[in-house]
Scaffold this motif. Structure first.
Motif, mmCIF file in Angstrom:
data_model
loop_
_atom_site.group_PDB
_atom_site.id
_atom_site.type_symbol
_atom_site.label_atom_id
_atom_site.label_comp_id
_atom_site.label_asym_id
_atom_site.label_seq_id
_atom_site.Cartn_x
_atom_site.Cartn_y
_atom_site.Cartn_z
ATOM 1 N N GLU A 1 0.857 -0.961 -0.055
ATOM 2 C CA GLU A 1 -0.233 0.028 0.007
ATOM 3 C C GLU A 1 0.807 1.251 0.135
ATOM 4 O O GLU A 1 1.934 1.327 0.491
ATOM 5 C CB GLU A 1 -0.839 0.129 1.159
ATOM 6 C CG GLU A 1 -2.018 -0.978 1.284
ATOM 7 C CD GLU A 1 -2.743 -0.991 2.441
ATOM 8 O OE1 GLU A 1 -2.431 -0.044 3.345
ATOM 9 O OE2 GLU A 1 -3.811 -2.037 2.381
ATOM 10 N N TYR A 2 0.496 2.280 -0.569
ATOM 11 C CA TYR A 2 1.035 3.465 -0.914
ATOM 12 C C TYR A 2 1.414 4.034 0.426
ATOM 13 O O TYR A 2 2.442 4.560 0.944
ATOM 14 C CB TYR A 2 0.630 4.319 -1.753
ATOM 15 C CG TYR A 2 1.299 5.779 -1.928
ATOM 16 C CD1 TYR A 2 2.543 5.908 -2.957
ATOM 17 C CD2 TYR A 2 0.772 6.816 -1.541
ATOM 18 C CE1 TYR A 2 3.340 6.955 -2.854
ATOM 19 C CE2 TYR A 2 1.529 7.950 -1.776
ATOM 20 C CZ TYR A 2 2.674 8.067 -2.329
ATOM 21 O OH TYR A 2 3.329 9.289 -2.658
ATOM 22 N N GLY A 3 0.480 4.264 1.182
ATOM 23 C CA GLY A 3 0.542 4.836 2.590
ATOM 24 C C GLY A 3 1.469 3.876 3.576
ATOM 25 O O GLY A 3 1.994 4.792 4.414
ATOM 26 N N THR A 4 1.807 2.839 3.520
ATOM 27 C CA THR A 4 2.798 2.041 3.940
ATOM 28 C C THR A 4 4.009 2.586 3.611
ATOM 29 O O THR A 4 4.946 2.980 4.500
ATOM 30 C CB THR A 4 2.655 0.651 3.998
ATOM 31 O OG1 THR A 4 1.126 0.165 4.425
ATOM 32 C CG2 THR A 4 3.676 0.117 4.860
ATOM 33 N N TYR A 5 3.966 2.507 2.351
ATOM 34 C CA TYR A 5 5.499 2.820 1.658
ATOM 35 C C TYR A 5 6.059 4.475 2.310
ATOM 36 O O TYR A 5 7.155 4.459 2.843
ATOM 37 C CB TYR A 5 5.306 3.015 0.208
ATOM 38 C CG TYR A 5 6.648 3.438 -0.206
ATOM 39 C CD1 TYR A 5 7.706 2.736 -0.544
ATOM 40 C CD2 TYR A 5 6.618 4.718 -1.014
ATOM 41 C CE1 TYR A 5 8.899 3.217 -1.234
ATOM 42 C CE2 TYR A 5 7.686 5.295 -1.537
ATOM 43 C CZ TYR A 5 8.790 4.523 -1.571
ATOM 44 O OH TYR A 5 9.900 5.040 -2.251
ATOM 45 N N VAL A 6 4.895 5.359 2.334
ATOM 46 C CA VAL A 6 5.166 6.485 2.770
ATOM 47 C C VAL A 6 5.548 6.753 4.136
ATOM 48 O O VAL A 6 6.456 7.520 4.602
ATOM 49 C CB VAL A 6 4.032 7.648 2.248
ATOM 50 C CG1 VAL A 6 4.022 8.762 3.030
ATOM 51 C CG2 VAL A 6 3.920 7.659 0.806
ATOM 52 N N ALA A 7 4.945 5.927 4.903
ATOM 53 C CA ALA A 7 5.051 6.018 6.400
ATOM 54 C C ALA A 7 6.442 5.305 6.657
ATOM 55 O O ALA A 7 7.355 5.958 7.454
ATOM 56 C CB ALA A 7 4.005 5.090 7.179
ATOM 57 N N VAL A 8 7.151 4.563 6.015
ATOM 58 C CA VAL A 8 8.328 3.840 6.119
ATOM 59 C C VAL A 8 9.337 5.070 5.780
ATOM 60 O O VAL A 8 10.382 5.274 6.312
ATOM 61 C CB VAL A 8 8.654 2.482 5.213
ATOM 62 C CG1 VAL A 8 10.111 2.324 5.143
ATOM 63 C CG2 VAL A 8 7.577 1.479 5.949
ATOM 64 N N GLN A 9 9.221 5.627 4.768
ATOM 65 C CA GLN A 9 9.921 6.730 4.330
ATOM 66 C C GLN A 9 10.067 7.935 4.990
ATOM 67 O O GLN A 9 11.117 8.393 5.494
ATOM 68 C CB GLN A 9 9.609 7.153 2.917
ATOM 69 C CG GLN A 9 9.708 6.314 1.719
ATOM 70 C CD GLN A 9 11.161 6.416 0.898
ATOM 71 O OE1 GLN A 9 11.843 7.012 1.389
ATOM 72 N NE2 GLN A 9 11.621 5.243 0.224
ATOM 73 N N ASN A 10 8.824 8.096 5.655
ATOM 74 C CA ASN A 10 8.921 9.276 6.809
ATOM 75 C C ASN A 10 9.866 9.060 8.032
ATOM 76 O O ASN A 10 10.437 9.605 8.602
ATOM 77 C CB ASN A 10 7.454 9.420 7.044
ATOM 78 C CG ASN A 10 7.319 10.526 7.841
ATOM 79 O OD1 ASN A 10 7.713 11.899 7.705
ATOM 80 N ND2 ASN A 10 6.522 10.655 9.042
ATOM 81 N N GLU A 11 9.690 7.675 8.532
ATOM 82 C CA GLU A 11 10.384 7.258 9.659
ATOM 83 C C GLU A 11 11.848 7.480 9.251
ATOM 84 O O GLU A 11 12.912 7.605 9.894
ATOM 85 C CB GLU A 11 10.037 5.778 9.957
ATOM 86 C CG GLU A 11 8.663 5.814 10.524
ATOM 87 C CD GLU A 11 8.374 6.559 11.821
ATOM 88 O OE1 GLU A 11 9.262 6.469 12.832
ATOM 89 O OE2 GLU A 11 7.365 7.519 11.736
ATOM 90 N N LEU A 12 12.252 6.955 8.193
ATOM 91 C CA LEU A 12 13.804 7.089 7.704
ATOM 92 C C LEU A 12 14.267 8.239 7.800
ATOM 93 O O LEU A 12 15.269 8.746 8.022
ATOM 94 C CB LEU A 12 13.859 6.244 6.179
ATOM 95 C CG LEU A 12 13.618 5.013 6.344
ATOM 96 C CD1 LEU A 12 13.632 4.074 5.107
ATOM 97 C CD2 LEU A 12 14.571 4.074 7.450
ATOM 98 N N LEU A 13 13.344 9.378 7.169
ATOM 99 C CA LEU A 13 13.820 10.597 7.177
ATOM 100 C C LEU A 13 13.875 11.329 8.281
ATOM 101 O O LEU A 13 14.765 12.190 8.757
ATOM 102 C CB LEU A 13 12.921 11.530 6.258
ATOM 103 C CG LEU A 13 12.816 11.121 4.827
ATOM 104 C CD1 LEU A 13 11.616 11.737 4.086
ATOM 105 C CD2 LEU A 13 14.005 11.432 3.861
#
Length: 208
Positions: free
Chosen positions: A136-148
């Motif tokens: 899901e796109y929302g999961t991908y965005v959440a992962v990127q957000n935590e890494l940033l």
């Protein structure tokens, strides 16, 4: 008795009013625009990519069930930022010459465990994100957000120690100077050079 004629209505003025109303609504109406993750795409190159030691790669996988795997183990999203921060800030060996100048040196500003089996230096640490086609796109965005967030926290910490100001405030001051203040520019570069944001996306595949 003379027949009274009904006066004609001037439709020209009505058309003008309708046109003005149309312009008004076009100018004042806000449109919902889908937002994404701002990221500069890498340019195509014929250069052979440098070999990266496995210990300097932090693999993050997201499968079709939106489950997160980090370095082969299942991980909760809430723990991802701290795990990435620990990896980036490990400082277990020598880094690349900062700014392309000087000699390789150890990280004297890192506060990690200096584990020889983890990343050598923040400028050698690479975070690799691989997602499944069904993620899901929302999961991908959440992962990127935590890494940033991990990079943001490390940059902010170093900036506070070095200049007694938060990194977002330093960047804001530099932008407000119309990018002309050379002293602020040097300070922003100093922080970014010591914690370069290296996030790579592997082309979506079937991740079990």
């Amino acid at each position: 008795m003379a027949r009274r004629e009904n006066p004609e209505i001037n439709a020209g003025s009505m058309a003008d009013i309708a046109f003005l109303l149309l312009i008004f609504f076009l100018v004042t109406t806000t449109m919902d625009v889908d937002s994404g993750i701002p990221k500069k795409l890498s340019e195509k190159t014929t250069d052979i990519p440098p070999k990266i030691k496995e210990k300097n790669i932090f693999p993050v996988l997201i499968n079709r069930n939106n489950e997160l795997f980090v370095e082969g183990d299942v991980m909760e999203l809430k723990d991802l930022k701290d795990a990435a921060l620990k990896f980036i800030d490990n400082g277990g060996g020598l880094g690349n010459p900062i700014g392309g100048e000087g000699e390789a040196a150890s990280c004297d500003y890192c506060k990690g465990d200096k584990n020889p089996d983890s990343s050598d230096h923040p400028n050698k640490a690479v975070i690799s994100v691989e997602s499944d086609r069904g993620t899901e796109y929302g999961t991908y965005v959440a992962v990127q957000n935590e890494l940033l967030k991990a990079y943001a926290e490390l940059r902010n910490r170093l900036c506070m120690e070095k200049y007694n100001i938060s990194f977002p405030e330093l960047e804001k001051a530099f932008k407000e100077s119309s990018n002309k203040d050379l002293d602020l520019k040097a300070k922003v570069k100093y922080i970014k050079d010591r914690y370069p944001q290296v996030l790579t996306d592997i082309e979506s595949a079937d991740v079990q």
